[in-house]
Scaffold this motif. Structure first.
Motif, short mmCIF file in Angstrom:
data_model
loop_
_atom_site.label_atom_id
_atom_site.label_comp_id
_atom_site.label_asym_id
_atom_site.label_seq_id
_atom_site.Cartn_x
_atom_site.Cartn_y
_atom_site.Cartn_z
N ASP A 215 0.82 -1.21 0.00
CA ASP A 215 0.00 0.00 0.00
C ASP A 215 0.85 1.27 0.00
O ASP A 215 0.35 2.35 0.28
N THR A 216 2.14 1.14 -0.32
CA THR A 216 3.03 2.30 -0.36
C THR A 216 3.23 2.76 -1.80
O THR A 216 2.90 2.03 -2.75
N PRO A 217 3.82 3.93 -2.01
CA PRO A 217 4.15 4.36 -3.38
C PRO A 217 5.48 3.80 -3.87
O PRO A 217 5.92 4.11 -4.97
N HIS A 218 6.12 2.96 -3.03
CA HIS A 218 7.44 2.43 -3.36
C HIS A 218 7.36 0.95 -3.75
O HIS A 218 6.42 0.25 -3.39
N LYS A 219 8.35 0.49 -4.47
CA LYS A 219 8.50 -0.94 -4.70
C LYS A 219 8.93 -1.59 -3.40
O LYS A 219 9.72 -1.03 -2.63
N VAL A 220 8.41 -2.76 -3.11
CA VAL A 220 8.75 -3.49 -1.88
C VAL A 220 9.36 -4.83 -2.25
O VAL A 220 8.87 -5.53 -3.15
N MET A 221 10.46 -5.18 -1.59
CA MET A 221 11.08 -6.48 -1.74
C MET A 221 10.87 -7.25 -0.45
O MET A 221 11.13 -6.73 0.65
N ASP A 267 16.47 3.47 -7.60
CA ASP A 267 17.86 3.04 -7.75
C ASP A 267 18.17 1.81 -6.90
O ASP A 267 19.33 1.49 -6.66
N ASN A 268 17.11 1.14 -6.43
CA ASN A 268 17.22 -0.09 -5.64
C ASN A 268 17.93 0.13 -4.30
O ASN A 268 18.57 -0.77 -3.77
N ARG A 269 17.78 1.33 -3.75
CA ARG A 269 18.32 1.62 -2.43
C ARG A 269 17.18 1.63 -1.42
O ARG A 269 16.05 2.02 -1.73
N THR A 270 17.48 1.21 -0.19
CA THR A 270 16.46 1.16 0.85
C THR A 270 15.91 2.55 1.12
O THR A 270 16.65 3.51 1.30
N VAL A 271 14.58 2.65 1.12
CA VAL A 271 13.92 3.92 1.43
C VAL A 271 14.06 4.19 2.93
O VAL A 271 13.84 3.31 3.76
N LYS A 272 14.42 5.42 3.27
CA LYS A 272 14.56 5.80 4.68
C LYS A 272 13.64 6.96 5.02
O LYS A 272 13.48 7.89 4.25
N LEU A 273 13.04 6.88 6.20
CA LEU A 273 12.22 7.94 6.75
C LEU A 273 12.84 8.37 8.06
O LEU A 273 12.98 7.56 8.99
N LYS A 274 13.25 9.64 8.13
CA LYS A 274 13.94 10.16 9.32
C LYS A 274 15.14 9.27 9.66
O LYS A 274 15.35 8.88 10.83
N ASP A 275 15.90 8.93 8.61
CA ASP A 275 17.13 8.14 8.73
C ASP A 275 16.90 6.70 9.18
O ASP A 275 17.85 5.99 9.51
#
Length: 328
Positions: A215-221, A267-275
């Motif tokens: 349910d996110t706007p990101h790709k999930v692995m 770019d296949n990097r882990t999404v971070k929220l507030k680091d």
């Protein structure tokens, strides 16, 4: 997911390219292909062309003037990590969704490098050029289509194993049950949209087994682990696109199921929220690694080239569970 050793094979010819170029899929996977064209030191890429099992797709129409033709192919995310090895030496730019890239050796924002393999397609009697995607099993068209149906039935939770491209009562019973559960007529099997129908079904919530929904706007692995009382096996990765759901391949009757997932950017990097990484897991430390993996050894992960990752236990007491990955 346990996958057969699959290879990309091509039938070669020395004939010059001067007509339509098509790619034919003799694999048991729905694939997406991208092509690269080298012409006078300029390189362009274009993709993705979706190709169902036992079908062909024209990827270039008309006269093709090129010094070299290159190809990259990937399986849809519903199959987990792509079973198609990419051993090409040309690293060219691609994008996650449909794309045309004019200067494909210098990637821009939203583009990543992918290995392309040079191919020399064969020329048919009609003058058209063809490259074939094939597995070790060397399916013909009929076998590839049936094996593709069997593979998606298994992912959707129906007993159609083994995936061998051989018809039989078990495959027919599983297919009939699948069609009935979706309210589809039996002649759906003859529809040119059969694989789209089946892929869509695999990517919708189910009352049985484990389902992941993004349910996110990101790709999930995501990765899954099963404990049968003797051994805990972890495997991944499964790609879940935004707004989609997926059923990981969980066979047998495991005593416990565990899950881990993380969001990644273009770019296949882990999404971070507030680091902090955007992921969904728990306290159960199990082994994973960045590339496709499956392991039943969970001790001393770093010594074996793995990383200890926190999985969460999944309550399957009701027979089915849907885990929804959402923004915090």
């Amino acid at each position: 997911m346990t996958l057969p050793a699959a290879v990309v094979s091509f039938f070669f010819s020395s004939a010059p390219a001067f007509a339509d170029l098509k790619i034919c899929n003799h694999m048991s996977y729905v694939v997406e292909a991208a092509i690269g064209i080298d012409d006078k030191a300029a390189t362009a890429t274009r993709g993705w062309f979706r190709i169902d099992p036992a079908t062909c797709r024209v990827v270039v129409q008309g006269t093709l003037n090129a010094d070299r033709i290159l190809l990259n192919a990937r399986a849809l995310g519903v199959y987990g990590a792509s079973p198609i090895p990419q051993n090409g030496s040309d690293m060219l730019c691609v994008a996650q969704d449909n794309f045309v890239i004019a200067a494909a050796r210098q990637c821009r924002a939203g583009q990543t490098q992918a290995p392309f393999t040079q191919i020399t397609p064969s020329q048919g009697d009609d003058g058209n050029l063809t490259a074939y995607l094939a597995e070790d099993s060397e399916y013909d068209d009929e076998q590839a289509r049936l094996a593709g149906i069997q593979r998606l039935l298994v992912i959707a939770g129906y007993d159609a194993a083994p995936i061998d491209g051989v018809d039989g009562p078990k495959t027919q019973a599983a297919l009939a049950a699948f069609l009935k559960s979706r309210g589809l007529p039996l002649d759906t099997v003859q529809s040119p949209n059969l694989f789209k129908t089946m892929v869509d079904a695999v990517q919708t919530p189910s009352a049985n087994g484990l389902t992941w929904c993004n349910d996110t706007p990101h790709k999930v692995m995501a990765a899954v682990a099963t404990d049968d009382g003797k051994t805990t096996t972890s495997r991944g990765w499964y790609r879940i696109d935004p707004g989609k759901c997926l059923h990981p391949d969980v066979t047998g009757q495991p005593r416990q199921i565990f899950s881990f997932a993380e969001a990644i950017d273009a770019d296949n990097r882990t999404v971070k929220l507030k680091d902090k990484p955007l992921n969904w897991g728990g306290d159960k430390q199990l082994c994973t690694r960045e590339t496709k993996f499956e392991t039943n050894e969970q001790n001393d992960c770093p010594a074996r080239g793995f990383v200890a990752t926190g999985f969460g236990a999944v309550d399957m007491s009701s027979g089915g569970k849907t885990l929804r990955f959402a923004m915090p």
